[in-house]
Enzyme design. Structure first.
Site, PDB file in Angstrom:
ATOM      1  N   LYS A   1      19.987  55.519 106.818  1.00  0.00           N
ATOM      2  CA  LYS A   1      21.319  54.939 106.787  1.00  0.00           C
ATOM      3  C   LYS A   1      21.858  54.920 105.356  1.00  0.00           C
ATOM      4  O   LYS A   1      21.127  54.955 104.376  1.00  0.00           O
ATOM      5  CB  LYS A   1      21.305  53.525 107.375  1.00  0.00           C
ATOM      6  CG  LYS A   1      21.144  53.477 108.903  1.00  0.00           C
ATOM      7  CD  LYS A   1      22.376  54.019 109.603  1.00  0.00           C
ATOM      8  CE  LYS A   1      22.279  54.000 111.118  1.00  0.00           C
ATOM      9  NZ  LYS A   1      22.365  52.650 111.680  1.00  0.00           N
TER      10      LYS A   1
ATOM     11  N   ARG B   1      14.673  53.011 115.701  1.00  0.00           N
ATOM     12  CA  ARG B   1      15.183  54.371 115.824  1.00  0.00           C
ATOM     13  C   ARG B   1      14.981  55.051 114.473  1.00  0.00           C
ATOM     14  O   ARG B   1      15.619  54.697 113.485  1.00  0.00           O
ATOM     15  CB  ARG B   1      16.669  54.371 116.220  1.00  0.00           C
ATOM     16  CG  ARG B   1      17.205  55.764 116.532  1.00  0.00           C
ATOM     17  CD  ARG B   1      18.678  55.733 116.919  1.00  0.00           C
ATOM     18  NE  ARG B   1      18.884  54.930 118.108  1.00  0.00           N
ATOM     19  CZ  ARG B   1      19.657  53.853 118.162  1.00  0.00           C
ATOM     20  NH1 ARG B   1      20.283  53.436 117.080  1.00  0.00           N
ATOM     21  NH2 ARG B   1      19.808  53.191 119.277  1.00  0.00           N
TER      22      ARG B   1
END
Length: 233
Positions: free
Chosen positions: A165, A199
């Site tokens: 991210k 994830r």
């Protein structure tokens, strides 16, 4: 469709793209748990009928018919926090602001959980995701990670989608292809704060890091425990 802003896609087109993949995977790997990422109830319904088990809704059940689609198939649903732009899902929300990002994310998820329960989804079918980076700045995502225990205290399995991210990249000043170590560190902190589903882009490395964290937390046994156990006879 990606979460990022972009042109709308007709749900029928989305289903035409995704359903055949679900059907083939369900036939080839019958024991595999299949998750479909969509915020359209009609697409979720078609994918669940084709063999999917989980709906990953990054808009937190924004479609009024999504809860019924999940309920009718007795499926699991991942309820994710994000904001809704002026044009609906996938429209920009620039400079998102929160007085207390963790408290506001928690309140949003609590409301959506109540909505799901009122529409007949079983409590053990609900998974929550605070939505790292989704309409959040790096500072917001770091705060969510530090205080994730306030989210997991809602009592439903919590998914942490932290891999690669931007908050990891901006924290370390690294491009996407160099964020593995930062992603693993973020995932472990989330695990220590109660996350139990992850994830990740590098599953082998992530599994080892998270297995080690789980062993430290007493959630799993060591594969072997022989060190210093072989004394003199």
């Amino acid at each position: 469709m990606p979460f990022a802003p972009g042109e709308a896609l007709d749900p029928r087109v989305e289903a035409d793209r995704v359903v055949p993949v679900i059907e083939q995977l369900a036939q080839l790997r019958p024991g595999l748990i299949l998750s479909v990422d969509t915020f359209h109830a009609s697409v979720a319904d078609a994918c669940l009928a084709a063999g999917a088990h989980v709906v990953n809704d990054t808009t937190g059940l924004s479609d009024p018919e999504m809860a019924e689609a999940v309920r009718d198939h007795d499926a699991h649903v991942i309820v994710t926090h994000s904001l809704t732009g002026p044009g609906g899902p996938r429209t920009p929300v620039p400079n998102p602001r929160y007085d207390d990002v963790v408290a506001e994310v928690r309140e949003f998820l609590a409301r959506r959980i109540d909505h799901a329960l009122q529409h007949g989804i079983a409590a053990d079918r609900l998974i929550i995701d605070p939505g790292h980076d989704l309409h959040k700045t790096t500072v917001h995502s770091l705060e969510l990670t530090r205080r994730l225990g306030e989210i997991t205290s809602l009592g439903h399995p919590t998914l942490a989608a932290v891999s690669n991210k931007d908050f990891v990249g901006e924290s370390l000043g690294l491009p996407r292809e160099q964020r593995l170590e930062g992603s693993l560190a973020a995932a472990v902190v989330c695990a220590l704060n109660g996350a139990r589903i992850f994830r990740m882009h590098e599953p082998a490395q992530a599994r080892r890091a998270l297995d080690m964290a789980a062993t430290i937390m007493g959630l799993r046994e060591p594969v072997e425990a022989r060190h210093n156990m072989e004394g003199p006879r």
